[in-house]
Write a protein that holds these residues in place. Sequence first.
Motif, PDB file in Angstrom:
ATOM      1  N   ASP A  70      37.251  30.555  45.159  1.00  0.00           N
ATOM      2  CA  ASP A  70      37.451  31.115  46.497  1.00  0.00           C
ATOM      3  C   ASP A  70      37.512  30.018  47.554  1.00  0.00           C
ATOM      4  O   ASP A  70      38.216  30.158  48.567  1.00  0.00           O
ATOM      5  N   GLU A  71      36.760  28.896  47.327  1.00  0.00           N
ATOM      6  CA  GLU A  71      36.702  27.829  48.329  1.00  0.00           C
ATOM      7  C   GLU A  71      37.988  27.016  48.396  1.00  0.00           C
ATOM      8  O   GLU A  71      38.107  26.091  49.210  1.00  0.00           O
ATOM      9  N   SER A 111      40.853  27.833  49.497  1.00  0.00           N
ATOM     10  CA  SER A 111      41.489  28.003  50.807  1.00  0.00           C
ATOM     11  C   SER A 111      40.854  29.178  51.525  1.00  0.00           C
ATOM     12  O   SER A 111      40.292  30.089  50.902  1.00  0.00           O
ATOM     13  N   THR A 112      40.962  29.153  52.822  1.00  0.00           N
ATOM     14  CA  THR A 112      40.416  30.258  53.638  1.00  0.00           C
ATOM     15  C   THR A 112      41.173  31.550  53.365  1.00  0.00           C
ATOM     16  O   THR A 112      40.582  32.633  53.276  1.00  0.00           O
ATOM     17  N   ARG A 165      40.047  33.128  50.098  1.00  0.00           N
ATOM     18  CA  ARG A 165      38.744  33.753  50.239  1.00  0.00           C
ATOM     19  C   ARG A 165      38.871  35.127  50.905  1.00  0.00           C
ATOM     20  O   ARG A 165      38.240  36.107  50.487  1.00  0.00           O
ATOM     21  N   GLY A 166      39.738  35.225  51.954  1.00  0.00           N
ATOM     22  CA  GLY A 166      39.915  36.501  52.638  1.00  0.00           C
ATOM     23  C   GLY A 166      40.584  37.543  51.746  1.00  0.00           C
ATOM     24  O   GLY A 166      40.184  38.716  51.744  1.00  0.00           O
TER      25      GLY A 166
END
Length: 786
Positions: free
Chosen positions: A148-149, A151-152, A155-156
């Motif tokens: 998940d880390e 990219s932003t 993660r969303g």
Amino acid sequence: MNQKILETLEFKRITDQIATYAQTALGQQTIQQLQPSSDFQTVAQAIAESDDGATIYRLKGGIPLNTLENIGPHIKRLKIGAMLNGKELADISRLLRTTSAIHRFFEDLQADAIELTQAYGIADELTLLPQLSQRLRQSVDEAGGIQDEASTALRGIRSGIRQLSDQIRSKMDGYTRGNQAKYLSEPVVTIRDDRFVIPVRSEYRSHFGGVIHDQSTSGQTVYVEPQSVMDLNNRLRQLQIEESQEIQRILAELSEALMPYLTEITNNGQVLAHLDFINAKARFAHEIKATKPILSPDNQVNLKQARHPLIAPDKIVPNDIYIGQDFQCIVVTGPNTGGKTITLKTLGLLQLMAQSGLFIPAEEESQVGVFSDISADIGDEQSIEQNLSTFSAHMENIIHILQHVDDHSLVLLDELGAGTDPQEGASLAIAILDYLGNVGSYVVASTHYPELKVYGYERPQTINASMEFDVATLQPTYRLMIGVPGRSNAFDISARLGMPESIVASAKNLLNEESQDLNNMISDLESQRKAAETEYLDLSQQLKQAQQLHDDLSKAYHDFFVERENQENKAKEKANAIVAKAQEKADKIISQLRAMKLSGASNVKEDQLIAANTSLKNLVQEPTLKQNKVLRREKKRQALKPGDEVKVTSYGTQGTLLKQVNAHEWQVQMGILKMNIATDQLQKVNAPDKKEPVRQFATVSSSGSHVSPQLDLRGERYDAAMADLDQYIDGALLAGYQQVTIVHGKGTGAIRKGVQDYLKNNRRIKKFNYAPASAGGDGATIAVLQ
């Protein structure tokens, strides 16, 4: 090195065993490609690397490498513009993390001052890429999944997927419970075509509406996506597509980030593989109890208790094998199954291992050569080519060997000349050995022919050897005996097995006299060897015990004298403390006596006071120094005799020896005084070329003192000036002066400083300072006495 010898001696089995200790795919590949070298420097460097690996394994348990895949194909794909998948990126991420760990490991080794000759230089070739490593670690997990880390956006998206999945499951759970559950084949929620569905009985397929995505093999169950969750499933599917697209974008971005560092990453992989190779060699050496071989530039081989590495340790018999110093050809004879072939293979295989940079299964300090080529004709009828006879196959192989040998070749020949007429075979074997001897090759040949036993005696640089056979047990011992030819044991074995003595005797009579004499000679040699070996072992044991006793006595002797000196010094220190107290009391008494003399209350003689004070000082003991030959010679050179010029240390002045009063005292003439002085207060000095006039300012007589209130030290040597000053101060105190002047001049300032230091440390001096300018300034010092 020819490839046939590697096959003959089964060198690949060695590399296969070493490869099991490797952690990296590239390291395993490096080991499988290992080849012996004929270059001395290359071999020396490879053995030094193995030695470093053994040191690290012994002290730290080995180099802490992780399992690493070969990233070579990944790098090739990047070079042609391909995008790496998650698994490939995880492999590179693991390699970069391992690079950092190994770099820290070698920094710690250097901090611990562990000496290595090669490994530090190899580890220095690693390139750290911390930012790239951190980015890969943050983006890709160990299995190659994108985290998940990464990219932003990812993660969303994944947060939305989890929320929608929870909503869908919550709605679907309503169908698996309560009244609706009776329409289902089983109360579960499953997935078909990436959409959440429920298993509905075929007859109720229209009950929930929606879309049928699948059915069971029997057709009794259909998998229905209810109408109520279709919109949620559509939204979930859209997020999954977005997730896939974002992952592809991240993979492409990470692949692009690697492009500037392909050379460094490739080099890191090769360096880690090299270190893995060194580590695997060390672990293999530890497993087979191998040691570091010593390289001989003259190809002198001396293997101590050599063992074949492919034979079980409980079955192998170690042997000493040496060649190249006193002889270059060994002719080994002995019975079949006696160990001749294994001995030849042991020598050849250990040489291949050493020339490949490996430790060898032999005792410490074993020595090997670096041969330009190692050739062998070893085999039996089962291993000879099918289309040739045994003799023809051997000859074809030997001819090939003879075409390529030189004076740096090692040749191993098993059963030389076998497979044909014995007389012709023996003659051919001798001719082959002569040819190899003329070339200068190093040769070890096994044979059954008795003619070659005589050859071993007659030819220069050639020696006989044999494999020992125990007639008592009728079993070979597999021990190599260099210098002793083998003999036939047919008669002895036959007799022990029950053959009638008449038949054995008849057979012996049929044996020609020359062969009989040779066998008798060999028998005598073997008996003498065994007796000598027994005596050697006995003497070795006695020598070992004597050496141990000598070491114990030497240590005890040393400890005794150290302890004695310690005790003496402790006693003297204690005595010195007592004497110091007595000295302090004596000083007070002498001060009182002087005061009485000055006041006229006593008629004490000054020489009596000085003698009393000296006697007290003589009580002080100095710690004993260890005596040695140099000190004893110096002591002898310094022996005293009448007429010698000496320095009286208790007075700080010089005098002349008159006679020896007793074993501990001498009579000394000091000016007009004659005094008995203890021997240990006298130091012999070289007589001056020209006697200086004796100063009379400190001469003491019973009638009174004649001391000037001024002492002139100008022009004197430093030591003489300090001695005169000490004597003068004593005289001035006895004369009752309150103040005196010492003229030392300016000059280099050495005597002036000496005077100042003396006055500062003399407790009978109340104060002192330079004279006024009109009286000499800093060329003279005025001292006030107390």
